[in-house]
Design a protein around this motif. Structure first.
Motif, short mmCIF file in Angstrom:
data_model
loop_
_atom_site.label_atom_id
_atom_site.label_comp_id
_atom_site.label_asym_id
_atom_site.label_seq_id
_atom_site.Cartn_x
_atom_site.Cartn_y
_atom_site.Cartn_z
N UNK A 75 0.82 -1.22 0.00
CA UNK A 75 0.00 0.00 0.00
C UNK A 75 0.85 1.27 0.00
N UNK A 76 2.18 1.10 -0.02
CA UNK A 76 3.08 2.27 0.07
C UNK A 76 2.71 3.15 1.25
N UNK A 77 2.43 2.52 2.36
CA UNK A 77 1.97 3.22 3.56
C UNK A 77 2.87 2.88 4.74
N UNK A 78 3.17 3.89 5.53
CA UNK A 78 3.96 3.70 6.74
C UNK A 78 3.15 4.21 7.93
N UNK A 79 3.33 3.56 9.06
CA UNK A 79 2.58 3.88 10.26
C UNK A 79 3.54 4.22 11.41
N UNK A 80 3.03 5.03 12.32
CA UNK A 80 3.77 5.29 13.55
C UNK A 80 2.80 5.13 14.71
N UNK A 81 2.97 4.04 15.45
CA UNK A 81 2.16 3.81 16.64
C UNK A 81 2.86 4.46 17.82
N UNK A 82 2.17 5.40 18.45
CA UNK A 82 2.75 6.16 19.55
C UNK A 82 2.00 5.85 20.83
N UNK A 83 2.68 5.26 21.79
CA UNK A 83 2.09 4.92 23.08
C UNK A 83 2.77 5.69 24.20
N UNK A 84 2.14 5.73 25.34
CA UNK A 84 2.69 6.41 26.52
C UNK A 84 3.15 7.83 26.16
N UNK A 85 2.29 8.55 25.48
CA UNK A 85 2.66 9.88 25.00
C UNK A 85 2.90 10.84 26.16
N UNK A 86 3.85 11.75 25.92
CA UNK A 86 4.24 12.74 26.90
C UNK A 86 4.04 14.14 26.32
N UNK A 87 3.88 15.14 27.17
CA UNK A 87 3.74 16.51 26.64
C UNK A 87 4.89 16.91 25.72
N UNK A 88 6.08 16.42 25.98
CA UNK A 88 7.24 16.76 25.14
C UNK A 88 7.20 16.11 23.76
N UNK A 89 6.23 15.24 23.53
CA UNK A 89 6.03 14.67 22.19
C UNK A 89 5.21 15.60 21.31
N UNK A 90 4.69 16.67 21.88
CA UNK A 90 3.90 17.63 21.11
C UNK A 90 4.75 18.26 20.01
N UNK A 91 4.26 18.16 18.79
CA UNK A 91 5.00 18.67 17.63
C UNK A 91 4.17 18.45 16.37
N UNK A 92 4.65 19.03 15.28
CA UNK A 92 4.13 18.67 13.97
C UNK A 92 4.96 17.49 13.48
N UNK A 93 4.28 16.44 13.10
CA UNK A 93 4.95 15.22 12.64
C UNK A 93 4.90 15.16 11.12
N UNK A 94 6.06 14.95 10.53
CA UNK A 94 6.19 14.90 9.08
C UNK A 94 6.61 13.50 8.64
N UNK A 95 6.01 13.07 7.56
CA UNK A 95 6.38 11.80 6.96
C UNK A 95 7.30 12.08 5.77
N UNK A 96 8.25 11.21 5.56
CA UNK A 96 9.13 11.35 4.41
C UNK A 96 9.36 9.99 3.77
N UNK A 97 9.54 10.02 2.47
CA UNK A 97 9.81 8.80 1.72
C UNK A 97 11.00 9.04 0.79
N UNK A 98 11.99 8.17 0.88
CA UNK A 98 13.10 8.18 -0.07
C UNK A 98 12.81 7.08 -1.08
#
Length: 121
Positions: A75-98
């Motif tokens: 599917x040309x798809x990548x996932x990011x499962x994020x658990x136990x999130x912390x306030x310092x994880x707050x950000x804009x998350x960008x995906x990149x493909x080479x």
């Protein structure tokens, strides 16, 4: 051309979970490396996790044991499962493909537009 589109961001309480998805589409022959970066206000963009075509993964020390990157090559798809999130994880998350484009010699890097993740009570 190639399009890279992220989804799945949002607001979550500390200790919660989110799953980000990133789909690449267009004239793609092969994706060699997929990755997630993040950028918090006032900070530089940093690598969160990446996965190579053979399955090898790399993680930032700050997310090891909490985040998991995976991909669905069909599917040309990548996932990011994020658990136990912390306030310092707050950000804009960008995906990149080479990737290698169909009919084009060599690799090129493509980025998504970003998705906001906010961890707050």
């Amino acid at each position: 051309q190639v399009q890279v589109v992220e989804s799945g961001g949002g607001l979550v309480q500390p200790g919660g979970s989110l799953r980000l998805s990133c789909a690449a589409s267009g004239s793609i022959f092969r994706i060699n490396v997929s990755g997630w970066y993040r950028q918090a206000p006032g900070k530089e963009r940093e690598l969160v996790a990446r996965i190579h075509s053979g399955g090898t993964t790399n993680y930032a020390d700050s997310v090891k044991g909490r985040f998991t990157i995976s991909r669905d090559n069909a599917k040309n798809t990548v996932y990011l499962q994020m658990n136990s999130l912390k306030p310092e994880d707050t950000a804009v998350y960008y995906c990149t493909a080479r990737l290698v484009r169909t009919g084009v010699f060599g690799e090129s890097d493509w980025w998504g537009q970003g998705t906001q993740v906010t961890v707050s009570s």
